[in-house]
Design an enzyme around this catalytic site. Structure first.
Site, PDB file in Angstrom:
ATOM      1  N   GLY A 143       1.092  -7.634  -0.197  1.00 47.38           N
ATOM      2  CA  GLY A 143      -0.152  -8.145  -0.742  1.00 47.38           C
ATOM      3  C   GLY A 143      -0.837  -7.075  -1.566  1.00 47.38           C
ATOM      4  O   GLY A 143      -0.612  -5.877  -1.349  1.00 47.38           O
ATOM      5  N   GLN A 203      -7.962  -2.956  -5.522  1.00 48.12           N
ATOM      6  CA  GLN A 203      -7.040  -1.845  -5.287  1.00 48.12           C
ATOM      7  C   GLN A 203      -6.490  -1.256  -6.581  1.00 48.12           C
ATOM      8  O   GLN A 203      -5.970  -0.145  -6.590  1.00 48.12           O
ATOM      9  CB  GLN A 203      -5.871  -2.287  -4.398  1.00 48.12           C
ATOM     10  N   CYS A 205      -1.731   0.009   4.773  1.00 49.05           N
ATOM     11  CA  CYS A 205      -2.418  -0.416   3.556  1.00 49.05           C
ATOM     12  C   CYS A 205      -1.971   0.466   2.405  1.00 49.05           C
ATOM     13  O   CYS A 205      -1.857   1.694   2.562  1.00 49.05           O
ATOM     14  CB  CYS A 205      -3.938  -0.321   3.739  1.00 49.05           C
ATOM     15  N   LEU A 206      -1.724  -0.148   1.259  1.00 51.83           N
ATOM     16  CA  LEU A 206      -1.300   0.615   0.095  1.00 51.83           C
ATOM     17  C   LEU A 206      -2.383   1.580  -0.379  1.00 51.83           C
ATOM     18  O   LEU A 206      -2.073   2.549  -1.077  1.00 51.83           O
ATOM     19  CB  LEU A 206      -0.910  -0.336  -1.040  1.00 51.83           C
ATOM     20  N   HIS A 241      -6.057  -9.589   5.640  1.00 52.65           N
ATOM     21  CA  HIS A 241      -6.069  -8.211   5.133  1.00 52.65           C
ATOM     22  C   HIS A 241      -6.492  -8.184   3.662  1.00 52.65           C
ATOM     23  O   HIS A 241      -7.346  -7.374   3.264  1.00 52.65           O
ATOM     24  CB  HIS A 241      -4.671  -7.623   5.308  1.00 52.65           C
ATOM     25  N   GLU A 242      -5.898  -9.059   2.856  1.00 55.24           N
ATOM     26  CA  GLU A 242      -6.205  -9.040   1.422  1.00 55.24           C
ATOM     27  C   GLU A 242      -7.598  -9.595   1.138  1.00 55.24           C
ATOM     28  O   GLU A 242      -8.316  -9.083   0.265  1.00 55.24           O
ATOM     29  CB  GLU A 242      -5.142  -9.815   0.632  1.00 55.24           C
ATOM     30  N   HIS A 255     -10.212  -6.986   1.703  1.00 58.67           N
ATOM     31  CA  HIS A 255     -10.359  -6.062   0.569  1.00 58.67           C
ATOM     32  C   HIS A 255     -11.433  -6.559  -0.402  1.00 58.67           C
ATOM     33  O   HIS A 255     -12.194  -5.766  -0.970  1.00 58.67           O
ATOM     34  CB  HIS A 255      -9.043  -5.940  -0.193  1.00 58.67           C
TER      35      HIS A 255
END
Length: 227
Positions: free
Chosen positions: A64, A69, A122-123, A164-165, A168
């Site tokens: 995702g 981000q 997480c990226l 999660h997304e 963000h």
């Protein structure tokens, strides 16, 4: 002082290197609620942005990616998960393949009282993972990239990815919701906590788990992944 429009910001981003640079925790855009998407970008530019986001997600690799981000403060996210995991992990985590999806202005709410806790990464926080206790079933509402209304239920790992997304887009990182005693380097997760559930980690590191996650651990198995 000139003001940069969102369209100009996206043009500048798309004219740069690919895959797109992913911002790390500490950059303000990751901590601010994103703006609702209301057609601020021309259709062709939106398509190019989403394509670049998907490429960046694959390259990372991740399952995702939210627009903040990459520095774009709009309520847009892409998700996709081939779920190439063992049968034990699939059963314990409800991790099933999730086709490529675009989420526009997503919001979610829990369905029922079920909870599950698993390691997440997480990226934007590379090299670390922590256990997050989340609802195991949610209702997602929003739109897709064509403007079609979405009203769907997600369970298991797909529900975790959506949460999660979407978080963000509200300026929330998974660490805000995590069991802080579970925080582990990616190396430590690989070396010590690769079981299908974090029950062993909870016992060793001293943090609580919901009953559903403890029960799932009785099925056994190996493997570890994160959104």
């Amino acid at each position: 002082m000139p003001t940069t429009t969102l369209s100009e910001l996206v043009d500048e981003l798309l004219s740069g290197t690919r895959p797109l640079p992913i911002l790390s925790a500490g950059v303000p855009v990751l901590r601010r609620p994103a703006l609702p998407y209301e057609g601020q970008l021309p259709a062709d530019q939106l398509d190019r942005l989403l394509t670049a986001m998907r490429e960046t997600m694959h390259s990372a690799p991740g399952v995702g990616l939210a627009a903040p981000q990459i520095g774009v403060p709009l309520r847009l996210a892409v998700i996709e998960d081939p779920a190439e995991v063992t049968a034990e992990v699939r059963e314990a985590r409800g991790r099933v393949p999730q086709p490529y999806r675009v989420l526009v202005n997503p919001r979610y709410e829990p369905v029922g009282d079920g909870r599950a806790a698993f390691f997440e990464g997480c990226l934007s926080i590379p090299g670390w993972q922590a256990v997050v206790d989340r609802p195991d079933r949610i209702r997602l509402r929003g739109q897709d990239e064509t403007g079609r209304e979405l009203d769907e239920e997600f369970t298991g790992w797909p529900a975790r990815i959506v949460q999660h997304e979407t978080d963000h887009l509200d300026g929330v990182l998974y660490l805000d919701l995590a069991e802080t005693r579970s925080l582990s380097s990616a190396e430590a997760v690989s070396d010590y906590w690769s079981q299908p559930t974090p029950a062993t980690a909870a016992h060793a590191l001293g943090f609580p788990l919901p009953n559903a996650t403890r029960a799932a651990d009785d099925s056994g198995g190996t493997g570890a992944t994160a959104p």
